[in-house]
Design an enzyme around this catalytic site. Structure first.
Site, mmCIF file in Angstrom:
data_model
loop_
_atom_site.group_PDB
_atom_site.id
_atom_site.type_symbol
_atom_site.label_atom_id
_atom_site.label_comp_id
_atom_site.label_asym_id
_atom_site.label_seq_id
_atom_site.Cartn_x
_atom_site.Cartn_y
_atom_site.Cartn_z
ATOM 1 N N GLN A 4 12.457 -3.570 -4.742
ATOM 2 C CA GLN A 4 12.306 -3.054 -3.374
ATOM 3 C C GLN A 4 12.084 -1.540 -3.411
ATOM 4 O O GLN A 4 12.954 -0.794 -3.883
ATOM 5 C CB GLN A 4 13.535 -3.372 -2.527
ATOM 6 C CG GLN A 4 13.769 -4.861 -2.303
ATOM 7 C CD GLN A 4 14.724 -5.472 -3.311
ATOM 8 O OE1 GLN A 4 14.741 -5.083 -4.475
ATOM 9 N NE2 GLN A 4 15.518 -6.435 -2.864
ATOM 10 N N ASP B 104 6.724 -9.517 0.181
ATOM 11 C CA ASP B 104 7.246 -9.118 1.498
ATOM 12 C C ASP B 104 6.789 -7.712 1.859
ATOM 13 O O ASP B 104 7.574 -6.897 2.351
ATOM 14 C CB ASP B 104 8.783 -9.163 1.508
ATOM 15 C CG ASP B 104 9.335 -10.499 1.053
ATOM 16 O OD1 ASP B 104 8.632 -11.512 1.196
ATOM 17 O OD2 ASP B 104 10.474 -10.534 0.547
ATOM 18 N N TRP C 295 12.367 -14.079 6.506
ATOM 19 C CA TRP C 295 13.490 -13.264 6.037
ATOM 20 C C TRP C 295 14.754 -13.598 6.835
ATOM 21 O O TRP C 295 15.844 -13.671 6.290
ATOM 22 C CB TRP C 295 13.127 -11.786 6.176
ATOM 23 C CG TRP C 295 14.194 -10.832 5.732
ATOM 24 C CD1 TRP C 295 15.141 -11.033 4.761
ATOM 25 C CD2 TRP C 295 14.413 -9.503 6.222
ATOM 26 N NE1 TRP C 295 15.937 -9.919 4.626
ATOM 27 C CE2 TRP C 295 15.511 -8.973 5.506
ATOM 28 C CE3 TRP C 295 13.792 -8.722 7.189
ATOM 29 C CZ2 TRP C 295 15.998 -7.678 5.743
ATOM 30 C CZ3 TRP C 295 14.267 -7.434 7.415
ATOM 31 C CH2 TRP C 295 15.362 -6.924 6.699
ATOM 32 N N THR D 38 17.321 -0.258 -0.310
ATOM 33 C CA THR D 38 15.991 -0.421 0.272
ATOM 34 C C THR D 38 15.796 0.502 1.468
ATOM 35 O O THR D 38 14.756 1.174 1.596
ATOM 36 C CB THR D 38 15.768 -1.884 0.697
ATOM 37 O OG1 THR D 38 15.985 -2.738 -0.429
ATOM 38 C CG2 THR D 38 14.361 -2.089 1.221
ATOM 39 N N ARG E 117 6.946 -15.355 4.734
ATOM 40 C CA ARG E 117 8.111 -16.218 4.603
ATOM 41 C C ARG E 117 9.216 -15.687 5.519
ATOM 42 O O ARG E 117 9.221 -14.496 5.873
ATOM 43 C CB ARG E 117 8.586 -16.298 3.150
ATOM 44 C CG ARG E 117 9.023 -14.969 2.535
ATOM 45 C CD ARG E 117 9.596 -15.181 1.151
ATOM 46 N NE ARG E 117 10.017 -13.925 0.531
ATOM 47 C CZ ARG E 117 10.791 -13.853 -0.565
ATOM 48 N NH1 ARG E 117 11.226 -14.966 -1.137
ATOM 49 N NH2 ARG E 117 11.118 -12.679 -1.078
ATOM 50 N N GLN F 215 6.618 -4.146 -3.854
ATOM 51 C CA GLN F 215 7.543 -4.931 -3.037
ATOM 52 C C GLN F 215 8.086 -4.084 -1.893
ATOM 53 O O GLN F 215 8.516 -2.951 -2.100
ATOM 54 C CB GLN F 215 8.702 -5.453 -3.897
ATOM 55 C CG GLN F 215 9.659 -6.364 -3.132
ATOM 56 C CD GLN F 215 10.694 -7.017 -4.042
ATOM 57 O OE1 GLN F 215 10.583 -6.965 -5.263
ATOM 58 N NE2 GLN F 215 11.690 -7.660 -3.454
ATOM 59 N N ASP F 216 8.059 -4.646 -0.662
ATOM 60 C CA ASP F 216 8.624 -3.975 0.523
ATOM 61 C C ASP F 216 7.917 -2.652 0.836
ATOM 62 O O ASP F 216 8.557 -1.645 1.125
ATOM 63 C CB ASP F 216 10.129 -3.722 0.354
ATOM 64 C CG ASP F 216 10.937 -5.005 0.386
ATOM 65 O OD1 ASP F 216 10.338 -6.080 0.538
ATOM 66 O OD2 ASP F 216 12.173 -4.930 0.244
#
Length: 564
Positions: A361, A405, A475, A331, A473, A383-384
């Site tokens: 990710q 996220d 992490w 990532t 949320r 994602q990410d």
């Protein structure tokens, strides 16, 4: 005058130390049964060590690291603590090199390479923190405090990044690295605690008109950052692409480099332009990227400071890449654009990771540089999408899109007047706007969204059955996010926030909402975790950028629209 102010701070620090030593001495005397108990007297240096370690969470580690320090000077004691932390991290770097040589699989080797990079930066941050500590000036104390807390928070984040890199690797190398860094992580936390404790006392004492000093500092540093004597520039060279707002501050400045795919500029790639930025650059370096689609992974190297990256608008100038976790890239290393230098400013441009939801990710933009500013920038992915890794970051009038996220990290990142677009994920997936990663109770990290607009793309809204979407949320254990004065779409789950796994961090997180609007802003059915906070007007004001960043000259110096 500056010398007198520094002397004043030294004197003040001595007074503070005396007070702490007295407090510790009284406590030690009481524990030992009073003056007639016959116990051996505690040396002045030992009392000083106990005093300086008193606010830390790892007192035994702190006192051990200072056991050979024969001084009562608080500044010298903190410097000794910094040096002990450096030695411990350097030992971790050496071991990571040895472990990488022995690693059998590519994933573990990548993780160890990330460790070498981020731990090296952590050492640099400790060194500049030590240098800053020796220069503390009473009239600018807020700025000094904020720099120290920011950089020491980053030291902690970098070590956490090293450990995170081993996620989904085989073998026990990750556990070995965690054990190797245990002492360093405790020392780093202690260093932040020492600085937070002493400098917060200094900050609270009356020292004349500190507010005026801060204002002057901000204005002066703004000039230094983006201005030279007008005689140094050719007349009539103001580039049209700078825009009406920046024209006021960047008048008569022409770009140092022009990037154009059609050959009309100095370079055809952005990386080629960046390669010409002097090492340890400390003056504005303007790079104009003409309209076009630039398929390249751009990295702003550490030391290439004060780069100003301009485009022709986010719908005309776009940088794309497709590195992703599913394709075997960590990532941290997947970013289409990675910013590792300080004082980076980007505007009127788009950055995208095109890997799609199947890539898992896949970062579009990672920001690992201090005092980064983004204006009118589109950051697109799934994602990410945006990795707000560490330090201080400000986003204004930006659009960020993603699924899971899609804003994550441990920077103190503030988003003002930005748009957040939730996209359709893969089947059986829910979407989370944020995943903040704070791990130390004194670190500066937080995600703050002010006057934002949280919406969803048509494909998400049309999905059947409906897809769950949440504001965020946790992490990490002390995850901290505040959303205020923003429009929240009705597609957001009424619970508002999603757990990470089971009960993890539900008691220790810090999540709050304040004066939001729109169909998704109703608080009636929000989760009732212990970590959900009631945000008062006073708390909300403390998270406005002019307060949260303490010194915000670096934002105002860019000339972008800004409400402090």
């Amino acid at each position: 005058m500056a010398a007198k102010k520094k002397v004043a701070v030294a004197g003040l620090a001595s007074v503070l130390l005396v007070a702490m030593v007295v407090a510790v001495a009284v406590t030690v005397t009481k524990k030992n049964g009073g003056a007639d108990s016959g116990a051996a007297p505690v040396s002045t240096a030992s009392k000083a060590v106990q005093a300086i370690c008193s606010p830390t969470d790892y007192k035994a580690t702190c006192e051990q690291s200072l056991s050979k320090a024969n001084t009562t000077d608080p500044k010298e004691l903190i410097e000794v603590a910094f040096n002990a932390t450096i030695d411990s991290i350097v030992e971790g770097i050496k071991n990571s090199t040895l472990l990488k040589q022995a690693a059998a699989d590519d994933s573990t080797k990548q993780a160890l390479a990330i460790c070498e990079e981020v731990l090296g930066t952590a050492v640099d941050d400790l060194k500049r923190s030590g240098g800053k500590l020796s220069e503390i000036d009473v009239s600018k104390v807020d700025g000094y405090v904020e720099d120290l807390r920011t950089w020491l928070s980053a030291v902690i984040t970098y070590q956490e990044t090293c450990i995170d890199a081993f996620e989904n690797t085989t073998g026990d190398t990750g556990e070995k690295m965690k054990k190797l860094l245990k002492n360093a992580r405790e020392l780093s936390s202690n260093g932040l605690a020492m600085v937070t404790d002493i400098t917060s006392i200094i900050s609270s004492l009356p020292m004349g008109n500190v507010g005026s000093s801060r204002k002057l500092l901000a204005e002066d540093e703004g000039r230094i950052l983006y201005h030279k004597d007008p005689s140094e520039y050719e007349s009539g060279t103001e580039p049209k692409f700078l825009g009406k707002v920046s024209r006021q501050l960047l008048a008569h400045v022409k770009p140092n480099a022009v990037v154009a795919q059609d050959g009309s500029g100095h370079f055809k790639t952005i990386n080629a332009a960046i390669a010409t930025v002097p090492k340890k650059n400390n003056v504005p370096f303007l790079i104009y990227v003409k309209a076009g689609l630039y398929k390249e992974h751009v990295e702003i190297p550490k030391g290439a400071n004060k780069i100003v990256l301009f485009g022709d608008g986010p719908f005309k100038t776009r940088i794309t890449g497709n590195k992703n976790f599913a394709g075997g890239v960590k990532t941290f290393q997947s970013a289409t654009v990675a910013v590792n230098a300080d004082d980076f400013f980007a505007r009127d441009i788009a950055i995208e990771n095109t890997a799609g939801p199947e890539g898992h990710q896949a970062v579009a933009l990672r920001v690992s540089g201090d005092r980064a500013v983004f204006f009118n920038v589109n950051i697109d992915g799934f994602q990410d999408t945006l990795y707000t890794h560490t330090y201080r970051q400000f986003y204004r009038d930006c659009t960020i899109s993603g699924t899971i996220d899609f804003i994550f990290g441990d920077a103190l990142s503030i988003f003002q007047n930005c748009r957040f677009v939730v996209r359709k994920p893969m089947e059986h997936q829910a979407c989370m706007l944020t995943a903040q990663g704070r791990v130390d109770p004194r670190s500066t990290g937080a995600i703050i969204i002010q006057n934002g607009d949280i919406s969803a793309e048509p494909a998400f809204l049309a999905a059947r059955p409906p897809i769950d979407a949440y504001l965020g949320r946790p992490w990490k254990e002390l995850s901290r996010t505040i959303i205020m004065q923003s429009n929240i779409g009705g597609f957001i789950n009424p619970a508002g926030w999603s757990p990470w796994m089971g009960n993890f961090a539900l008691d220790t997180l810090y999540y709050g909402e304040y004066q939001n609007r729109g169909p998704g802003s109703n608080l009636a059915h929000r989760v009732h975790w212990k970590g959900i906070r009631q945000i008062t007007p006073q708390i909300a004001a403390s998270w406005a950028p002019g307060r949260a960043f303490a010194g915000d000259y670096w934002i105002r110096a860019t000339g972008i629209p800004y409400v402090a």
